[in-house]
Design a protein around this motif. Structure first.
Motif, PDB file in Angstrom:
ATOM      1  N   LEU A   1       0.867  -1.175   0.000  1.00 37.60           N
ATOM      2  CA  LEU A   1       0.000   0.000   0.000  1.00 37.60           C
ATOM      3  C   LEU A   1       0.902   1.223   0.000  1.00 37.60           C
ATOM      4  O   LEU A   1       1.528   1.534   1.018  1.00 37.60           O
ATOM      5  CB  LEU A   1      -0.924   0.017   1.218  1.00 37.60           C
ATOM      6  CG  LEU A   1      -1.938   1.164   1.243  1.00 37.60           C
ATOM      7  CD1 LEU A   1      -2.980   0.967   0.145  1.00 37.60           C
ATOM      8  CD2 LEU A   1      -2.624   1.244   2.601  1.00 37.60           C
ATOM      9  N   GLN A   2       0.986   1.872  -1.148  1.00 39.13           N
ATOM     10  CA  GLN A   2       1.757   3.096  -1.272  1.00 39.13           C
ATOM     11  C   GLN A   2       0.888   4.264  -0.864  1.00 39.13           C
ATOM     12  O   GLN A   2      -0.178   4.471  -1.464  1.00 39.13           O
ATOM     13  CB  GLN A   2       2.256   3.280  -2.705  1.00 39.13           C
ATOM     14  CG  GLN A   2       3.031   4.563  -2.934  1.00 39.13           C
ATOM     15  CD  GLN A   2       4.348   4.586  -2.182  1.00 39.13           C
ATOM     16  OE1 GLN A   2       5.063   3.591  -2.133  1.00 39.13           O
ATOM     17  NE2 GLN A   2       4.677   5.724  -1.582  1.00 39.13           N
ATOM     18  N   MET A   3       1.334   5.003   0.131  1.00 41.19           N
ATOM     19  CA  MET A   3       0.529   6.098   0.670  1.00 41.19           C
ATOM     20  C   MET A   3       1.273   7.411   0.457  1.00 41.19           C
ATOM     21  O   MET A   3       2.367   7.603   1.008  1.00 41.19           O
ATOM     22  CB  MET A   3       0.261   5.866   2.164  1.00 41.19           C
ATOM     23  CG  MET A   3      -0.375   4.528   2.461  1.00 41.19           C
ATOM     24  SD  MET A   3      -0.854   4.339   4.195  1.00 41.19           S
ATOM     25  CE  MET A   3       0.730   4.437   5.002  1.00 41.19           C
ATOM     26  N   ASN A   4       0.699   8.274  -0.345  1.00 42.35           N
ATOM     27  CA  ASN A   4       1.287   9.580  -0.639  1.00 42.35           C
ATOM     28  C   ASN A   4       0.401  10.693  -0.102  1.00 42.35           C
ATOM     29  O   ASN A   4      -0.776  10.471   0.201  1.00 42.35           O
ATOM     30  CB  ASN A   4       1.479   9.749  -2.143  1.00 42.35           C
ATOM     31  CG  ASN A   4       2.403   8.713  -2.745  1.00 42.35           C
ATOM     32  OD1 ASN A   4       3.347   8.256  -2.094  1.00 42.35           O
ATOM     33  ND2 ASN A   4       2.150   8.329  -3.981  1.00 42.35           N
ATOM     34  N   SER A   5       0.970  11.873  -0.009  1.00 43.59           N
ATOM     35  CA  SER A   5       0.224  13.058   0.456  1.00 43.59           C
ATOM     36  C   SER A   5      -0.524  12.762   1.749  1.00 43.59           C
ATOM     37  O   SER A   5      -1.721  13.051   1.878  1.00 43.59           O
ATOM     38  CB  SER A   5      -0.754  13.524  -0.634  1.00 43.59           C
ATOM     39  OG  SER A   5      -0.062  13.828  -1.817  1.00 43.59           O
ATOM     40  N   LEU A   6       0.179  12.177   2.679  1.00 41.73           N
ATOM     41  CA  LEU A   6      -0.458  11.761   3.932  1.00 41.73           C
ATOM     42  C   LEU A   6      -0.964  12.953   4.738  1.00 41.73           C
ATOM     43  O   LEU A   6      -0.358  14.038   4.717  1.00 41.73           O
ATOM     44  CB  LEU A   6       0.520  10.931   4.761  1.00 41.73           C
ATOM     45  CG  LEU A   6       0.683   9.489   4.260  1.00 41.73           C
ATOM     46  CD1 LEU A   6       1.957   8.878   4.797  1.00 41.73           C
ATOM     47  CD2 LEU A   6      -0.530   8.662   4.654  1.00 41.73           C
ATOM     48  N   LYS A   7      -2.058  12.720   5.430  1.00 43.66           N
ATOM     49  CA  LYS A   7      -2.703  13.739   6.254  1.00 43.66           C
ATOM     50  C   LYS A   7      -2.750  13.255   7.702  1.00 43.66           C
ATOM     51  O   LYS A   7      -2.758  12.036   7.946  1.00 43.66           O
ATOM     52  CB  LYS A   7      -4.121  13.982   5.755  1.00 43.66           C
ATOM     53  CG  LYS A   7      -4.216  14.363   4.289  1.00 43.66           C
ATOM     54  CD  LYS A   7      -5.670  14.461   3.857  1.00 43.66           C
ATOM     55  CE  LYS A   7      -5.784  14.812   2.381  1.00 43.66           C
ATOM     56  NZ  LYS A   7      -7.195  14.916   1.955  1.00 43.66           N
ATOM     57  N   PRO A   8      -2.840  14.169   8.640  1.00 41.35           N
ATOM     58  CA  PRO A   8      -2.950  13.740  10.043  1.00 41.35           C
ATOM     59  C   PRO A   8      -4.126  12.792  10.276  1.00 41.35           C
ATOM     60  O   PRO A   8      -4.030  11.881  11.121  1.00 41.35           O
ATOM     61  CB  PRO A   8      -3.134  15.064  10.788  1.00 41.35           C
ATOM     62  CG  PRO A   8      -2.392  16.053   9.953  1.00 41.35           C
ATOM     63  CD  PRO A   8      -2.651  15.630   8.530  1.00 41.35           C
ATOM     64  N   GLU A   9      -5.192  12.958   9.527  1.00 42.92           N
ATOM     65  CA  GLU A   9      -6.352  12.082   9.705  1.00 42.92           C
ATOM     66  C   GLU A   9      -6.114  10.668   9.170  1.00 42.92           C
ATOM     67  O   GLU A   9      -6.963   9.796   9.353  1.00 42.92           O
ATOM     68  CB  GLU A   9      -7.604  12.679   9.046  1.00 42.92           C
ATOM     69  CG  GLU A   9      -7.408  13.134   7.613  1.00 42.92           C
ATOM     70  CD  GLU A   9      -7.100  14.617   7.510  1.00 42.92           C
ATOM     71  OE1 GLU A   9      -6.285  15.132   8.317  1.00 42.92           O
ATOM     72  OE2 GLU A   9      -7.665  15.267   6.603  1.00 42.92           O
ATOM     73  N   ASP A  10      -4.991  10.437   8.529  1.00 45.58           N
ATOM     74  CA  ASP A  10      -4.622   9.078   8.116  1.00 45.58           C
ATOM     75  C   ASP A  10      -3.980   8.301   9.254  1.00 45.58           C
ATOM     76  O   ASP A  10      -3.707   7.097   9.126  1.00 45.58           O
ATOM     77  CB  ASP A  10      -3.646   9.120   6.939  1.00 45.58           C
ATOM     78  CG  ASP A  10      -4.273   9.670   5.668  1.00 45.58           C
ATOM     79  OD1 ASP A  10      -3.586  10.452   4.973  1.00 45.58           O
ATOM     80  OD2 ASP A  10      -5.430   9.324   5.386  1.00 45.58           O
ATOM     81  N   THR A  11      -3.735   8.959  10.371  1.00 42.23           N
ATOM     82  CA  THR A  11      -3.129   8.297  11.528  1.00 42.23           C
ATOM     83  C   THR A  11      -4.033   7.190  12.035  1.00 42.23           C
ATOM     84  O   THR A  11      -5.213   7.404  12.309  1.00 42.23           O
ATOM     85  CB  THR A  11      -2.872   9.319  12.647  1.00 42.23           C
ATOM     86  OG1 THR A  11      -1.881  10.259  12.196  1.00 42.23           O
ATOM     87  CG2 THR A  11      -2.381   8.631  13.910  1.00 42.23           C
ATOM     88  N   ALA A  12      -3.477   5.980  12.125  1.00 40.59           N
ATOM     89  CA  ALA A  12      -4.257   4.812  12.543  1.00 40.59           C
ATOM     90  C   ALA A  12      -3.333   3.603  12.582  1.00 40.59           C
ATOM     91  O   ALA A  12      -2.197   3.652  12.105  1.00 40.59           O
ATOM     92  CB  ALA A  12      -5.401   4.556  11.568  1.00 40.59           C
ATOM     93  N   VAL A  13      -3.868   2.524  13.100  1.00 46.06           N
ATOM     94  CA  VAL A  13      -3.225   1.215  12.929  1.00 46.06           C
ATOM     95  C   VAL A  13      -3.785   0.630  11.638  1.00 46.06           C
ATOM     96  O   VAL A  13      -5.002   0.574  11.451  1.00 46.06           O
ATOM     97  CB  VAL A  13      -3.499   0.274  14.107  1.00 46.06           C
ATOM     98  CG1 VAL A  13      -2.879  -1.089  13.839  1.00 46.06           C
ATOM     99  CG2 VAL A  13      -2.955   0.871  15.403  1.00 46.06           C
ATOM    100  N   TYR A  14      -2.891   0.213  10.775  1.00 39.15           N
ATOM    101  CA  TYR A  14      -3.281  -0.335   9.473  1.00 39.15           C
ATOM    102  C   TYR A  14      -3.163  -1.848   9.501  1.00 39.15           C
ATOM    103  O   TYR A  14      -2.125  -2.391   9.896  1.00 39.15           O
ATOM    104  CB  TYR A  14      -2.405   0.247   8.368  1.00 39.15           C
ATOM    105  CG  TYR A  14      -2.799   1.655   7.998  1.00 39.15           C
ATOM    106  CD1 TYR A  14      -2.565   2.710   8.882  1.00 39.15           C
ATOM    107  CD2 TYR A  14      -3.427   1.941   6.790  1.00 39.15           C
ATOM    108  CE1 TYR A  14      -2.949   4.010   8.559  1.00 39.15           C
ATOM    109  CE2 TYR A  14      -3.808   3.230   6.458  1.00 39.15           C
ATOM    110  CZ  TYR A  14      -3.574   4.263   7.347  1.00 39.15           C
ATOM    111  OH  TYR A  14      -3.955   5.535   7.022  1.00 39.15           O
ATOM    112  N   TYR A  15      -4.234  -2.498   9.050  1.00 38.93           N
ATOM    113  CA  TYR A  15      -4.310  -3.953   9.058  1.00 38.93           C
ATOM    114  C   TYR A  15      -4.439  -4.482   7.630  1.00 38.93           C
ATOM    115  O   TYR A  15      -5.184  -3.932   6.814  1.00 38.93           O
ATOM    116  CB  TYR A  15      -5.521  -4.422   9.847  1.00 38.93           C
ATOM    117  CG  TYR A  15      -5.496  -4.066  11.315  1.00 38.93           C
ATOM    118  CD1 TYR A  15      -6.041  -2.876  11.769  1.00 38.93           C
ATOM    119  CD2 TYR A  15      -4.929  -4.936  12.247  1.00 38.93           C
ATOM    120  CE1 TYR A  15      -6.024  -2.540  13.104  1.00 38.93           C
ATOM    121  CE2 TYR A  15      -4.910  -4.615  13.589  1.00 38.93           C
ATOM    122  CZ  TYR A  15      -5.464  -3.424  14.015  1.00 38.93           C
ATOM    123  OH  TYR A  15      -5.445  -3.097  15.344  1.00 38.93           O
ATOM    124  N   CYS A  16      -3.749  -5.565   7.398  1.00 38.21           N
ATOM    125  CA  CYS A  16      -3.872  -6.313   6.161  1.00 38.21           C
ATOM    126  C   CYS A  16      -4.826  -7.477   6.426  1.00 38.21           C
ATOM    127  O   CYS A  16      -4.787  -8.084   7.499  1.00 38.21           O
ATOM    128  CB  CYS A  16      -2.479  -6.809   5.775  1.00 38.21           C
ATOM    129  SG  CYS A  16      -2.410  -7.938   4.408  1.00 38.21           S
TER     130      CYS A  16
END
Length: 124
Positions: free
Chosen positions: A81-96
């Protein structure tokens, strides 16, 4: 049975990028659809992106369209998962997560196997 291990999380400034990886075990990985979900503190786990078993179909949450890209390499049994232009609201635990079948489902309850998660923190 499929076992999933996420990696690549960390701390990044807003507008930065991160690349998450999901490494899978299991000889039939290529027959599983894989999704990414995320859970922020005090919130429900939400869909982020999914890719079908052959990679021909993808789905994205509206909040990440145009910024995140999901891809898979069945030979290496990994999904990224390529994540660009990250925002503070993207803060989280990410699960596959993985599910048998070809449809890139957006529904959490349709996934059978889950990793332990990796923390992504985006500072403003």
């Amino acid at each position: 049975q499929v076992q999933l291990v996420e990696s690549g999380g960390g701390l990044v400034q807003a507008e930065g990028s991160l690349r998450l990886s999901c490494a899978a075990s299991g000889r039939t990985f290529s027959s599983y659809t894989v999704g990414w979900f995320r859970q922020a503190p005090g919130k429900e786990r939400d869909f982020v992106a999914a890719i079908s078993w052959r990679g021909g179909s993808t789905n994205y949450a509206d909040s990440v369209k145009g910024r995140f890209t999901i891809s898979r390499d069945n030979a290496k049994t990994t999904v990224s998962l390529q994540m660009n232009s990250l925002k503070p609201e993207d803060t989280a635990v990410y699960y596959c997560a993985a599910r048998s079948g070809s449809y890139a489902s957006t529904k959490l309850h349709e996934y059978d196997y889950w990793g332990q998660g990796t923390q992504v923190t985006v500072s403003s």
